[in-house]
Design an enzyme around this catalytic site. Structure first.
Site, PDB file in Angstrom:
ATOM      1  N   CYS A   1      39.010  37.586  -1.999  1.00 32.46           N
ATOM      2  CA  CYS A   1      39.991  37.638  -0.907  1.00 32.46           C
ATOM      3  C   CYS A   1      40.387  36.225  -0.504  1.00 32.46           C
ATOM      4  O   CYS A   1      41.566  35.963  -0.214  1.00 32.46           O
ATOM      5  CB  CYS A   1      39.422  38.391   0.293  1.00 32.46           C
ATOM      6  SG  CYS A   1      39.446  40.184   0.117  1.00 32.46           S
TER       7      CYS A   1
ATOM      8  N   HIS B   1      37.922  43.775 -10.012  1.00 36.05           N
ATOM      9  CA  HIS B   1      38.597  42.830 -10.917  1.00 36.05           C
ATOM     10  C   HIS B   1      38.434  43.285 -12.346  1.00 36.05           C
ATOM     11  O   HIS B   1      37.442  43.922 -12.705  1.00 36.05           O
ATOM     12  CB  HIS B   1      38.059  41.410 -10.743  1.00 36.05           C
ATOM     13  CG  HIS B   1      36.573  41.279 -10.882  1.00 36.05           C
ATOM     14  ND1 HIS B   1      35.708  41.588  -9.855  1.00 36.05           N
ATOM     15  CD2 HIS B   1      35.800  40.901 -11.925  1.00 36.05           C
ATOM     16  CE1 HIS B   1      34.466  41.388 -10.257  1.00 36.05           C
ATOM     17  NE2 HIS B   1      34.479  40.986 -11.518  1.00 36.05           N
TER      18      HIS B   1
ATOM     19  N   ASN C   1      33.313  45.457 -14.691  1.00 37.89           N
ATOM     20  CA  ASN C   1      31.909  45.671 -14.353  1.00 37.89           C
ATOM     21  C   ASN C   1      31.859  46.343 -12.986  1.00 37.89           C
ATOM     22  O   ASN C   1      32.483  45.861 -12.041  1.00 37.89           O
ATOM     23  CB  ASN C   1      31.162  44.332 -14.322  1.00 37.89           C
ATOM     24  CG  ASN C   1      31.146  43.661 -15.684  1.00 37.89           C
ATOM     25  OD1 ASN C   1      31.049  44.337 -16.696  1.00 37.89           O
ATOM     26  ND2 ASN C   1      31.241  42.345 -15.706  1.00 37.89           N
TER      27      ASN C   1
ATOM     28  N   CYS D   1      34.626  37.588   1.423  1.00 40.33           N
ATOM     29  CA  CYS D   1      34.808  37.881  -0.006  1.00 40.33           C
ATOM     30  C   CYS D   1      35.513  36.706  -0.703  1.00 40.33           C
ATOM     31  O   CYS D   1      36.608  36.291  -0.292  1.00 40.33           O
ATOM     32  CB  CYS D   1      35.634  39.160  -0.135  1.00 40.33           C
ATOM     33  SG  CYS D   1      36.159  39.502  -1.813  1.00 40.33           S
TER      34      CYS D   1
ATOM     35  N   HIS E   1      34.660  42.603  -5.369  1.00 40.24           N
ATOM     36  CA  HIS E   1      36.101  42.822  -5.161  1.00 40.24           C
ATOM     37  C   HIS E   1      36.611  43.229  -6.537  1.00 40.24           C
ATOM     38  O   HIS E   1      36.455  42.459  -7.500  1.00 40.24           O
ATOM     39  CB  HIS E   1      36.751  41.528  -4.656  1.00 40.24           C
ATOM     40  CG  HIS E   1      38.233  41.601  -4.405  1.00 40.24           C
ATOM     41  ND1 HIS E   1      38.813  41.200  -3.213  1.00 40.24           N
ATOM     42  CD2 HIS E   1      39.264  42.000  -5.213  1.00 40.24           C
ATOM     43  CE1 HIS E   1      40.140  41.348  -3.294  1.00 40.24           C
ATOM     44  NE2 HIS E   1      40.440  41.841  -4.507  1.00 40.24           N
TER      45      HIS E   1
ATOM     46  N   HIS F   1      38.464  41.760 -16.289  1.00 41.94           N
ATOM     47  CA  HIS F   1      38.425  40.586 -17.147  1.00 41.94           C
ATOM     48  C   HIS F   1      39.341  40.834 -18.342  1.00 41.94           C
ATOM     49  O   HIS F   1      39.263  41.901 -18.967  1.00 41.94           O
ATOM     50  CB  HIS F   1      37.012  40.361 -17.700  1.00 41.94           C
ATOM     51  CG  HIS F   1      35.947  40.116 -16.682  1.00 41.94           C
ATOM     52  ND1 HIS F   1      35.395  38.871 -16.464  1.00 41.94           N
ATOM     53  CD2 HIS F   1      35.302  40.964 -15.840  1.00 41.94           C
ATOM     54  CE1 HIS F   1      34.450  38.960 -15.536  1.00 41.94           C
ATOM     55  NE2 HIS F   1      34.368  40.221 -15.143  1.00 41.94           N
TER      56      HIS F   1
ATOM     57  N   THR G   1      29.194  40.984 -10.180  1.00 41.15           N
ATOM     58  CA  THR G   1      28.634  39.943  -9.300  1.00 41.15           C
ATOM     59  C   THR G   1      29.552  39.626  -8.123  1.00 41.15           C
ATOM     60  O   THR G   1      29.088  39.097  -7.118  1.00 41.15           O
ATOM     61  CB  THR G   1      28.361  38.640 -10.081  1.00 41.15           C
ATOM     62  OG1 THR G   1      29.585  38.165 -10.654  1.00 41.15           O
ATOM     63  CG2 THR G   1      27.335  38.873 -11.188  1.00 41.15           C
TER      64      THR G   1
HETATM   65  P1  5GP Z   1      31.710  40.100 -12.611  1.00 42.90           P
HETATM   66  O1  5GP Z   1      30.374  39.682 -13.146  1.00 42.90           O
HETATM   67  O2  5GP Z   1      31.637  40.446 -11.138  1.00 42.90           O
HETATM   68  O3  5GP Z   1      32.375  41.169 -13.414  1.00 42.90           O
HETATM   69  O4  5GP Z   1      32.646  38.847 -12.780  1.00 42.90           O
HETATM   70  C1  5GP Z   1      32.861  37.883 -11.806  1.00 42.90           C
HETATM   71  C2  5GP Z   1      33.542  36.732 -12.487  1.00 42.90           C
HETATM   72  O5  5GP Z   1      34.092  35.895 -11.486  1.00 42.90           O
HETATM   73  C3  5GP Z   1      32.604  35.852 -13.330  1.00 42.90           C
HETATM   74  O6  5GP Z   1      33.069  35.821 -14.673  1.00 42.90           O
HETATM   75  C4  5GP Z   1      32.666  34.496 -12.638  1.00 42.90           C
HETATM   76  O7  5GP Z   1      32.643  33.413 -13.558  1.00 42.90           O
HETATM   77  C5  5GP Z   1      33.972  34.568 -11.884  1.00 42.90           C
HETATM   78  N1  5GP Z   1      33.999  33.794 -10.663  1.00 42.90           N
HETATM   79  C6  5GP Z   1      33.073  33.782  -9.669  1.00 42.90           C
HETATM   80  N2  5GP Z   1      33.451  32.975  -8.676  1.00 42.90           N
HETATM   81  C7  5GP Z   1      34.659  32.454  -9.038  1.00 42.90           C
HETATM   82  C8  5GP Z   1      35.558  31.546  -8.403  1.00 42.90           C
HETATM   83  O8  5GP Z   1      35.349  31.045  -7.299  1.00 42.90           O
HETATM   84  N3  5GP Z   1      36.695  31.251  -9.087  1.00 42.90           N
HETATM   85  C9  5GP Z   1      36.986  31.780 -10.308  1.00 42.90           C
HETATM   86  N4  5GP Z   1      38.130  31.402 -10.884  1.00 42.90           N
HETATM   87  N5  5GP Z   1      36.166  32.649 -10.926  1.00 42.90           N
HETATM   88  C10 5GP Z   1      35.008  32.979 -10.298  1.00 42.90           C
HETATM   89 ZN    ZN Z   2      37.860  40.895  -1.383  1.00 40.38          ZN
END
Ligand code: 5GP
Ligand code: ZN
Length: 114
Positions: free
Chosen positions: A7, A100, A87, A4, A98, A102, A95
């Site tokens: 993680c 999270h 999301n 992950c 884990h 925003h 995407t």
């Molecule tokens: P999701 O679409 O899952 O809600 O948001 C995942 C977010 O993680 C995206 O906005 C993407 O830009 C961010 N993200 C993905 N990989 C990394 C990373 O390695 N480092 C950081 N700082 N953000 C990441």
């Molecule tokens: Zn994780």
């Protein structure tokens, strides 16, 4: 072995622009910011999504919202307002599997977010 990426960020195995850390959570700048302020707040514990929350781990969400409030003030976006997004799952646009949240700020956002 845990693959992950969040993680790995928690463990320091992948670098991040970390802005907050305590025993339960970390916050760091999104790598691909969609707003002037775009911060991710995550539990250190691996929880796949909001769909995996339960009576034992949901206290982390309340804590994350307190951290968000503090970070919003620190970034000077508390007065004008901001958006908190989670999301969940494929159709929710998640995407990284884990949990999270925003934190978006520094501009006015439209609604609905479709
Ligand atoms: P999701 O679409 O899952 O809600 O948001 C995942 C977010 O993680 C995206 O906005 C993407 O830009 C961010 N993200 C993905 N990989 C990394 C990373 O390695 N480092 C950081 N700082 N953000 C990441
Ligand atoms: Zn994780």
């Amino acid at each position: 072995m845990n693959e992950c990426i969040f993680c790995k960020i928690v463990q320091g195995e992948i670098p991040s622009k970390k802005i907050y850390e305590d025993d339960k959570v970390i916050a760091f700048h999104d790598i691909n910011p969609e707003a002037p302020v775009h911060v991710l707040i995550i539990p250190k514990q691996h929880i796949e999504s909001a769909n995996e929350l339960n009576e034992e781990n949901s206290y982390l969400v309340a804590h994350i919202f307190m951290v968000i409030k503090k970070l919003a003030k620190e970034h000077g976006i508390d007065k004008e307002g901001y958006r908190i997004v989670n999301n969940c799952g494929e159709y929710g646009g998640q995407t990284v599997p884990h949990l999270h949240f925003h934190l978006f700020g520094g501009k006015s956002f439209g609604w609905p977010p479709l």
